[in-house]
Scaffold this motif. Structure first.
Motif, short mmCIF file in Angstrom:
data_model
loop_
_atom_site.label_atom_id
_atom_site.label_comp_id
_atom_site.label_asym_id
_atom_site.label_seq_id
_atom_site.Cartn_x
_atom_site.Cartn_y
_atom_site.Cartn_z
N ILE A 21 0.82 -1.21 0.00
CA ILE A 21 0.00 0.00 0.00
C ILE A 21 0.85 1.26 0.00
CG2 ILE A 21 -1.63 1.35 1.38
CD1 ILE A 21 -2.83 -1.36 2.30
N ALA A 22 1.90 1.26 0.85
CA ALA A 22 2.70 2.49 1.05
C ALA A 22 3.93 2.57 0.17
CB ALA A 22 3.11 2.59 2.52
N GLY A 23 4.23 1.49 -0.55
CA GLY A 23 5.41 1.51 -1.42
C GLY A 23 6.71 1.32 -0.68
N PHE A 24 6.69 0.51 0.40
CA PHE A 24 7.90 0.26 1.17
C PHE A 24 8.73 -0.85 0.51
CE2 PHE A 24 5.34 1.33 5.24
CZ PHE A 24 5.47 2.69 4.98
N ASP A 25 10.02 -0.76 0.69
CA ASP A 25 10.96 -1.82 0.30
C ASP A 25 11.84 -2.07 1.51
OD1 ASP A 25 12.74 -3.58 -0.79
OD2 ASP A 25 13.71 -2.13 -2.12
N TRP A 26 11.51 -3.13 2.27
CA TRP A 26 12.26 -3.41 3.48
C TRP A 26 12.60 -4.89 3.56
CZ3 TRP A 26 7.97 -1.22 7.18
CH2 TRP A 26 6.76 -1.88 6.94
N VAL A 27 13.36 -5.29 4.57
CA VAL A 27 13.90 -6.65 4.66
C VAL A 27 13.22 -7.38 5.82
CG1 VAL A 27 15.96 -8.05 5.01
CG2 VAL A 27 16.13 -5.87 3.77
N HIS A 28 12.58 -8.49 5.50
CA HIS A 28 11.92 -9.30 6.52
C HIS A 28 12.89 -10.34 7.06
CE1 HIS A 28 9.08 -12.82 7.53
NE2 HIS A 28 9.13 -12.00 8.56
N VAL A 29 12.96 -10.43 8.40
CA VAL A 29 13.81 -11.42 9.08
C VAL A 29 12.90 -12.30 9.95
CG1 VAL A 29 15.79 -11.81 10.56
CG2 VAL A 29 15.70 -9.76 9.11
N PRO A 30 12.63 -13.54 9.53
CA PRO A 30 11.73 -14.40 10.31
C PRO A 30 12.44 -15.07 11.48
CG PRO A 30 12.42 -15.53 8.31
CD PRO A 30 13.03 -14.14 8.25
N PHE A 31 11.70 -15.25 12.58
CA PHE A 31 12.20 -15.96 13.75
C PHE A 31 11.25 -17.10 14.08
CE2 PHE A 31 14.35 -11.96 13.84
CZ PHE A 31 15.56 -12.19 14.49
N ARG A 32 11.49 -17.77 15.22
CA ARG A 32 10.69 -18.94 15.58
C ARG A 32 9.45 -18.58 16.38
NH1 ARG A 32 14.16 -23.00 18.72
NH2 ARG A 32 12.35 -24.35 18.37
N GLY A 33 9.38 -17.39 16.92
CA GLY A 33 8.21 -16.96 17.68
C GLY A 33 8.38 -17.19 19.16
N GLY A 34 8.16 -16.12 19.93
CA GLY A 34 8.26 -16.27 21.38
C GLY A 34 9.19 -15.27 22.01
N GLY A 35 9.49 -14.19 21.31
CA GLY A 35 10.33 -13.16 21.88
C GLY A 35 11.74 -13.14 21.37
N ASP A 36 12.14 -14.14 20.55
CA ASP A 36 13.50 -14.13 20.03
C ASP A 36 13.71 -12.96 19.07
OD1 ASP A 36 11.69 -15.42 18.37
OD2 ASP A 36 13.08 -16.97 17.70
N ASP A 37 12.65 -12.54 18.38
CA ASP A 37 12.77 -11.38 17.50
C ASP A 37 12.98 -10.09 18.31
OD1 ASP A 37 10.22 -11.54 18.56
OD2 ASP A 37 9.18 -11.26 16.66
N VAL A 38 12.29 -9.98 19.44
CA VAL A 38 12.46 -8.80 20.30
C VAL A 38 13.86 -8.77 20.89
CG1 VAL A 38 11.68 -7.70 22.44
CG2 VAL A 38 10.00 -8.58 20.79
N GLN A 39 14.37 -9.93 21.26
CA GLN A 39 15.74 -9.97 21.79
C GLN A 39 16.75 -9.53 20.73
OE1 GLN A 39 16.53 -10.40 25.02
NE2 GLN A 39 14.30 -10.41 25.24
N ALA A 40 16.51 -9.92 19.48
CA ALA A 40 17.40 -9.49 18.40
C ALA A 40 17.30 -7.98 18.20
CB ALA A 40 17.04 -10.21 17.10
N LEU A 41 16.11 -7.43 18.36
CA LEU A 41 15.93 -5.98 18.26
C LEU A 41 16.70 -5.27 19.37
CD1 LEU A 41 14.51 -3.44 17.14
CD2 LEU A 41 12.58 -3.99 18.64
#
Length: 323
Positions: free
Chosen positions: A177-197
């Motif tokens: 919708i907004a015309g973004f070009d960004w990079v998706h990094v998938p994790f396993r789910g459960g806060g590991d993505d927040v820890q990486a942040l």
């Protein structure tokens, strides 16, 4: 706009829950512990909610409801396990969520048939989602973040609980919708993505509300939420729709068992889980997690599935998603 979980469904379901189960199922089930497969890491929002529910339901069933975490594969491992289960005796359940309904359409060969391989026991709650960044990041608002993404195509990274998860879908829809070009990094789910942040390895995370206490503590900054309305604890944070992106998701989920479960067993499970769902202790838990009640009884839950499945099929088709 009508509420996504009509009050009449709650009342009708509660009334249905009072009907007597077959005497045989009432007398003999359960006679041993019940396994509940949570397809996320411990500490994920669904894991916390389902653990709380299981503890209360244990009191009503007279047998423990034991949580087993099987994270990975975008949250479909529980559904895969149940689809291959031949004994629908009520002793094995899993969470059925939108990602588990969506991912089969992203695969060359679907690992299960959503409408044939499961018995739908009860729908429970929905999620509150949002995008968070580190507090020291330069973006105070979603608009500032969006402007940075547009000015730096292909350089901004965001994490999610996995490919095909609702948070991933929303971010892909927003990008279109907004015309973004960004990079998706998938994790396993459960806060590991927040820890990486927090470790500085991502620019942002799109996640369910497990970030809420960190936002309140100033450890993260919430830029936007994904629901129809603003999150109660964060009234100052706008929704995507308020930011000009016409998307809203709360992704209601429930519990399912293998196909061909005995109706009496289903009723016993439903009644115990419904009592746990409306218990004040559980109500306080989901209020703390900003998870909206999305209750449907067994019959209404099953009846809702054909439309829900087609909605997920359409999302996959429209975005061209593949595993």
């Amino acid at each position: 706009m009508p509420h996504p979980f009509p009050r009449r469904s709650l009342l009708a379901g509660a009334a249905g829950a009072t009907l007597a189960a077959p005497a045989l199922a009432q007398r003999e089930f359960p006679s041993r512990p019940i396994r509940l497969i949570v397809p996320w890491l411990a500490s994920a929002a669904a894991d916390i909610q389902l653990r709380g529910l299981a503890q209360i339901a244990t009191r009503h069933l007279g047998q423990p409801v034991i949580i087993e975490n099987r994270a990975g594969a975008s949250g479909i491992l529980g559904a895969q396990l149940l689809a291959n289960e031949n004994q629908g005796d009520g002793y094995l359940l899993t969470q059925m969520h939108n990602s588990a309904m969506r991912v089969p359409f992203m695969m060359q060969r679907a690992p299960y048939d959503l409408l044939r391989d499961f018995t739908f026991v009860i729908r429970l709650v929905g999620y509150s989602y949002g995008v968070v960044v580190r507090p020291e990041s330069p973006w105070q608002t979603w608009q500032q973040f969006a402007e940075h993404v547009k000015a730096n195509p292909g350089k901004v990274s965001f994490g999610t609980a996995g490919v095909g998860t609702t948070q991933h879908i929303v971010m892909e829809q927003a990008a279109r919708i907004a015309g973004f070009d960004w990079v998706h990094v998938p994790f396993r789910g459960g806060g590991d993505d927040v820890q990486a942040l927090l470790g500085g390895n991502l620019d942002a995370v799109a996640s369910s509300s497990l970030w809420a206490e960190m936002v309140q503590a100033g450890q993260l900054r919430l830029l936007v939420s994904f629901g129809e309305e603003r999150i109660g604890r964060f009234p100052q944070v706008p929704t995507l729709r308020e930011c000009g992106i016409n998307i809203a998701h709360v992704s209601p989920y429930g519990l399912v068992g293998p196909k061909r479960m005995d109706p009496g067993v289903v009723r016993v499970l439903h009644d115990a889980l419904h009592r746990a769902l409306i218990d004040p202790e559980h109500a306080a838990l989901i209020a703390r997690m900003d998870m909206p009640l999305a209750y449907l009884n067994s019959a209404d839950y099953a009846a809702s599935m054909p439309v829900a499945v087609e909605e997920q099929r359409a999302i996959v088709r429209d975005l061209g998603l593949r595993m």
